[in-house]
Scaffold this motif. Structure first.
Motif, PDB file in Angstrom:
ATOM      1  N   THR A 234       0.610  -1.042 -21.702  1.00 50.14           N
ATOM      2  CA  THR A 234       0.220  -2.351 -21.181  1.00 50.14           C
ATOM      3  C   THR A 234       0.811  -2.596 -19.799  1.00 50.14           C
ATOM      4  N   TRP A 235       2.095  -2.300 -19.632  1.00 47.63           N
ATOM      5  CA  TRP A 235       2.734  -2.548 -18.349  1.00 47.63           C
ATOM      6  C   TRP A 235       2.130  -1.690 -17.240  1.00 47.63           C
ATOM      7  N   GLU A 236       1.869  -0.421 -17.502  1.00 47.47           N
ATOM      8  CA  GLU A 236       1.344   0.433 -16.438  1.00 47.47           C
ATOM      9  C   GLU A 236      -0.044  -0.025 -15.988  1.00 47.47           C
ATOM     10  N   ASN A 237      -0.838  -0.543 -16.901  1.00 44.62           N
ATOM     11  CA  ASN A 237      -2.139  -1.080 -16.502  1.00 44.62           C
ATOM     12  C   ASN A 237      -1.994  -2.358 -15.689  1.00 44.62           C
ATOM     13  N   VAL A 238      -1.101  -3.241 -16.122  1.00 44.81           N
ATOM     14  CA  VAL A 238      -0.838  -4.463 -15.343  1.00 44.81           C
ATOM     15  C   VAL A 238      -0.310  -4.095 -13.960  1.00 44.81           C
ATOM     16  N   ASN A 239       0.626  -3.173 -13.916  1.00 45.15           N
ATOM     17  CA  ASN A 239       1.231  -2.770 -12.653  1.00 45.15           C
ATOM     18  C   ASN A 239       0.196  -2.159 -11.704  1.00 45.15           C
ATOM     19  N   PHE A 240      -0.677  -1.321 -12.247  1.00 41.60           N
ATOM     20  CA  PHE A 240      -1.716  -0.728 -11.402  1.00 41.60           C
ATOM     21  C   PHE A 240      -2.634  -1.808 -10.835  1.00 41.60           C
ATOM     22  N   LEU A 241      -3.011  -2.774 -11.650  1.00 41.08           N
ATOM     23  CA  LEU A 241      -3.893  -3.838 -11.171  1.00 41.08           C
ATOM     24  C   LEU A 241      -3.197  -4.694 -10.114  1.00 41.08           C
ATOM     25  N   ILE A 242      -1.888  -4.875 -10.240  1.00 40.94           N
ATOM     26  CA  ILE A 242      -1.141  -5.582  -9.201  1.00 40.94           C
ATOM     27  C   ILE A 242      -1.165  -4.781  -7.903  1.00 40.94           C
ATOM     28  N   LEU A 246      -2.630  -6.021  -4.313  1.00 40.17           N
ATOM     29  CA  LEU A 246      -1.874  -5.982  -3.063  1.00 40.17           C
ATOM     30  C   LEU A 246      -2.609  -5.218  -1.962  1.00 40.17           C
ATOM     31  N   THR A 247      -3.303  -4.157  -2.324  1.00 40.45           N
ATOM     32  CA  THR A 247      -3.872  -3.268  -1.307  1.00 40.45           C
ATOM     33  C   THR A 247      -5.375  -3.435  -1.105  1.00 40.45           C
ATOM     34  N   LEU A 248      -6.078  -3.867  -2.138  1.00 43.65           N
ATOM     35  CA  LEU A 248      -7.524  -4.082  -2.020  1.00 43.65           C
ATOM     36  C   LEU A 248      -7.863  -5.557  -1.868  1.00 43.65           C
ATOM     37  N   GLY A 249      -6.991  -6.417  -2.407  1.00 40.78           N
ATOM     38  CA  GLY A 249      -7.084  -7.850  -2.126  1.00 40.78           C
ATOM     39  C   GLY A 249      -8.185  -8.607  -2.833  1.00 40.78           C
ATOM     40  N   GLU A 250      -8.684  -8.089  -3.971  1.00 38.84           N
ATOM     41  CA  GLU A 250      -9.799  -8.744  -4.650  1.00 38.84           C
ATOM     42  C   GLU A 250      -9.298  -9.704  -5.730  1.00 38.84           C
ATOM     43  N   GLU A 251      -9.829 -10.921  -5.720  1.00 47.10           N
ATOM     44  CA  GLU A 251      -9.393 -11.951  -6.673  1.00 47.10           C
ATOM     45  C   GLU A 251      -9.674 -11.561  -8.117  1.00 47.10           C
ATOM     46  N   ARG A 252     -10.658 -10.690  -8.341  1.00 46.55           N
ATOM     47  CA  ARG A 252     -11.040 -10.330  -9.708  1.00 46.55           C
ATOM     48  C   ARG A 252      -9.892  -9.682 -10.486  1.00 46.55           C
ATOM     49  N   PHE A 253      -8.853  -9.217  -9.790  1.00 44.34           N
ATOM     50  CA  PHE A 253      -7.743  -8.577 -10.483  1.00 44.34           C
ATOM     51  C   PHE A 253      -6.809  -9.594 -11.134  1.00 44.34           C
ATOM     52  N   LEU A 254      -6.833 -10.836 -10.689  1.00 43.21           N
ATOM     53  CA  LEU A 254      -5.842 -11.804 -11.153  1.00 43.21           C
ATOM     54  C   LEU A 254      -5.989 -12.154 -12.632  1.00 43.21           C
ATOM     55  N   ASP A 255      -7.201 -12.297 -13.114  1.00 40.79           N
ATOM     56  CA  ASP A 255      -7.377 -12.656 -14.523  1.00 40.79           C
ATOM     57  C   ASP A 255      -6.841 -11.574 -15.459  1.00 40.79           C
ATOM     58  N   PRO A 256      -7.214 -10.302 -15.319  1.00 40.50           N
ATOM     59  CA  PRO A 256      -6.624  -9.293 -16.203  1.00 40.50           C
ATOM     60  C   PRO A 256      -5.123  -9.143 -16.028  1.00 40.50           C
ATOM     61  N   ILE A 257      -4.624  -9.355 -14.829  1.00 38.34           N
ATOM     62  CA  ILE A 257      -3.170  -9.306 -14.619  1.00 38.34           C
ATOM     63  C   ILE A 257      -2.492 -10.402 -15.424  1.00 38.34           C
ATOM     64  N   GLU A 410      11.192 -21.675  -6.580  1.00 38.86           N
ATOM     65  CA  GLU A 410      10.853 -21.171  -5.245  1.00 38.86           C
ATOM     66  C   GLU A 410      11.640 -19.907  -4.920  1.00 38.86           C
ATOM     67  N   GLU A 411      12.929 -19.902  -5.270  1.00 40.12           N
ATOM     68  CA  GLU A 411      13.744 -18.715  -5.011  1.00 40.12           C
ATOM     69  C   GLU A 411      13.286 -17.542  -5.871  1.00 40.12           C
ATOM     70  N   ALA A 412      12.989 -17.828  -7.126  1.00 39.79           N
ATOM     71  CA  ALA A 412      12.615 -16.759  -8.057  1.00 39.79           C
ATOM     72  C   ALA A 412      11.324 -16.072  -7.644  1.00 39.79           C
ATOM     73  N   THR A 413      10.378 -16.822  -7.104  1.00 45.16           N
ATOM     74  CA  THR A 413       9.042 -16.277  -6.823  1.00 45.16           C
ATOM     75  C   THR A 413       8.829 -15.909  -5.360  1.00 45.16           C
ATOM     76  N   LYS A 414       9.886 -15.894  -4.564  1.00 45.63           N
ATOM     77  CA  LYS A 414       9.689 -15.690  -3.116  1.00 45.63           C
ATOM     78  C   LYS A 414       9.096 -14.330  -2.779  1.00 45.63           C
ATOM     79  N   ASN A 415       9.283 -13.329  -3.650  1.00 41.62           N
ATOM     80  CA  ASN A 415       8.723 -12.007  -3.384  1.00 41.62           C
ATOM     81  C   ASN A 415       7.595 -11.653  -4.354  1.00 41.62           C
ATOM     82  N   SER A 416       6.963 -12.649  -4.929  1.00 40.17           N
ATOM     83  CA  SER A 416       5.906 -12.403  -5.905  1.00 40.17           C
ATOM     84  C   SER A 416       4.721 -11.656  -5.288  1.00 40.17           C
ATOM     85  N   PRO A 417       4.231 -10.597  -5.952  1.00 41.22           N
ATOM     86  CA  PRO A 417       3.078  -9.870  -5.428  1.00 41.22           C
ATOM     87  C   PRO A 417       1.746 -10.546  -5.705  1.00 41.22           C
ATOM     88  N   ILE A 418       1.740 -11.603  -6.523  1.00 39.44           N
ATOM     89  CA  ILE A 418       0.469 -12.268  -6.837  1.00 39.44           C
ATOM     90  C   ILE A 418       0.418 -13.712  -6.369  1.00 39.44           C
TER      91      ILE A 418
END
Length: 546
Positions: A234-242, A246-257, A410-418
């Motif tokens: 599960t984690w590796e699939n979530v991580n790949f979609l993240i 980050l690199t393709l920038g498509e919103e469609r990835f957010l729901d499965p993430i 705010e501090e916790a999420t400052k480096n959030s990839p999503i």
């Protein structure tokens, strides 16, 4: 006049000083580059099969192994096979700019694309002789691997086990981003769509897809459709979609993430622990016959750490809410003192869901046909291939929970990839992110002595050879010994008919893709560090008083 002469001569002094200091590193860096290229040319031009690789080879290439013995027409998808080699080639290309490495990565990508299924994923191995040959392998070598039940049946579908599909997809993403070559986009899109389509509505993933239910074993239902945490599915699939987001920038990835992350919350058992797979009723359940329906301290620790990360991704307090439950469960699930083997272990691998007590797995017999696994509460004669006890660092989990929960949102999420935000790093996202999870870049320059040792370890054929590879008995037919003996209870392989891998205790030498990757990584890190290390310049000399 003397002062004037001294300061006019200072640039020359600095030049001579820095030249002397850096002459040896420059020479060693050149030797490292030459060694890397010689070793790579041997692997690409002598060892590879259509650009792909297994894990180990006899030096004359007469036998070869992935996780199990392979035909000469086969390559292994999972690390340290074709995908791992492809990542190393791209690492080397980044470090040197030598197009030979990129071409080697392209060959690995071509092999993976050849073996990609119509659905879009990958199996553990690819056979260039096709389905007929692969079925023969499964009915002989695969069938007789006693402890490798995932290879005992030909499914004809794809797997997420051992990061097979997600890492192959990650490699395609990476080689596509390297030059934005459009020829890789169709296979990449196909893989991305496969991962998204195979996700269950609740957010988890099965071990294999498209779903099959045709391999029940010794009274156990086919587990390959179950929700799976085992081996970080599960984690590796979530991580790949993240990484895709980050690199393709498509919103469609957010729901499965988000659904994938939420699955960790809804699957936590009421006691605070997690199982490594769940049936469709969301109950911890058994998988392979040596994986009982149980809660696992290792899975619980890993999932709790991920919940902390998901809070940092989202700022949603639901990801923090039940980490304390996991901590309490881990604290009360420790092994009794008399079972810790003088403090060597802290927890059992499996804990019974109902009683909360440790359970231990054993096996009896000589081979897959007339041997079996069973569970009891006795902690001796444990499996060597699937440890019955483990070590859990509860204090580390507590410290991380306390640290992260004390931060403001705010501090916790400052480096959030999503989280919404502009890209502030150097260059562009397509080239900034390190997508090879297997590469570990040192923060310090590797020791020259170690670099020289690795260079000198190449043999006359430019190979890094190793002893004690994971090998197996050759296939000689199905097991016939019906003796229910404990002779093979705590070893990796049974009698001579068992094709499961074991470590060769002899001094036989082997070609190893893992050894190649390890040594290449060290040399790549050396080159990277050497190029980033600035020589001591004029201002540095004056400021330091030299």
């Amino acid at each position: 006049m003397k002062y004037f002469t001294f300061f006019r001569a200072l640039p020359l002094i600095v030049f001579l000083f820095t030249t002397t200091v850096n002459a040896q590193p420059d020479k060693l860096a050149k030797e490292a580059e030459q060694a890397m290229l010689r070793a790579t040319k041997y692997m690409v031009e002598e060892v590879s099969t259509n650009g792909g690789y297994v894990w180990y080879y006899l030096p004359d290439l007469s036998r070869r192994w992935g996780e199990m013995e392979a035909y000469k027409t086969m390559i292994w998808t999972q690390d340290a096979g074709t995908v791992g080699m492809g990542h190393i080639f791209l690492d080397a290309y980044r470090a040197t700019g030598n197009e030979y490495y990129y071409q080697a990565a392209e060959k690995a990508a071509a092999a993976l694309i050849w073996g990609q299924s119509d659905a879009g994923g990958w199996n553990y191995m690819i056979d260039f002789a096709g389905d007929r040959s692969l079925k023969k392998w499964y009915s002989t070598i695969g069938k007789n691997g006693w402890r490798l039940e995932e290879f005992q049946h030909y499914y004809g579908n794809d797997t997420f086990d051992d990061d097979v599909t997600s890492n192959a997809a990650r490699f395609l993403l990476r080689i596509y981003l390297e030059k934005l070559d459009p020829k890789y986009k169709p296979a990449l899109d196909k893989a991305i769509n496969f991962i998204i389509k195979s996700q269950y509505p609740l957010g988890g993933w099965p071990q294999r897809y498209p779903l099959k239910y045709d391999f029940s074993k010794k009274g156990h239902p086919d587990y390959s459709s179950f929700y799976t945490f085992n081996d970080d599915v599960t984690w590796e699939n979530v991580n790949f979609l993240i990484q895709c987001y980050l690199t393709l920038g498509e919103e469609r990835f957010l729901d499965p993430i988000n659904r994938g992350m939420n699955f960790y919350v809804i699957s936590q058992h009421g006691s605070g622990g997690w199982g490594q797979q769940y049936n469709m009723a969301m109950e911890p359940t058994s998988a392979r016959t040596y994986e009982p329906a149980a809660l696992l301290p290792s899975t619980t620790f890993g999932n709790a750490m991920l919940l902390l990360r998901f809070y940092q991704y989202t700022g949603d307090l639901k990801y923090l809410a039940h980490v304390p439950d996991a901590i309490r469960w881990l604290e009360k699930s420790c092994l009794p003192e008399q079972m810790t083997e003088n403090g060597r272990y802290t927890h059992p691998t499996f804990i019974d869901v109902a009683s909360g007590k440790p359970v231990f797995v054993h096996r009896t017999g000589s081979n897959v046909n007339y041997g079996y696994y069973y569970v009891d509460s006795i902690d001796n004669k444990l499996l060597s291939h699937y440890g019955g006890k483990t070590i859990i660092n509860i204090e580390r989990l507590k410290e991380e929970y306390n640290r992260i929960s004390a931060l403001s949102t705010e501090e916790a999420t400052k480096n959030s990839p999503i989280k919404a935000g502009n890209f502030k790093e150097e260059g562009l996202p397509q080239n900034f992110y390190q997508l090879n999870r297997g590469t570990s870049f040192f923060t310090e320059l590797p020791a020259d002595t170690k670099v020289k040792q690795v260079i000198d370890a190449l043999d006359s054929h430019h190979r890094w050879l190793v002893k004690h590879a994971m090998v197996s008995n050759p296939y000689i037919g199905d097991g016939e010994n019906r003796t229910l003996t404990d002779e093979f209870a705590s070893v990796n392989a049974g009698d001579k008919t068992d094709t499961s891998p074991f470590r060769d205790p002899s001094d036989q030498l082997y070609i190893s893709t893992q050894e190649y990757a390890r040594n290449m990584t060290l040399l790549i890190n050396y080159l990277k560090s050497a190029k980033e290390k600035k020589p001591l310049g004029k201002k540095d000399m004056v400021a330091s008083g030299k």
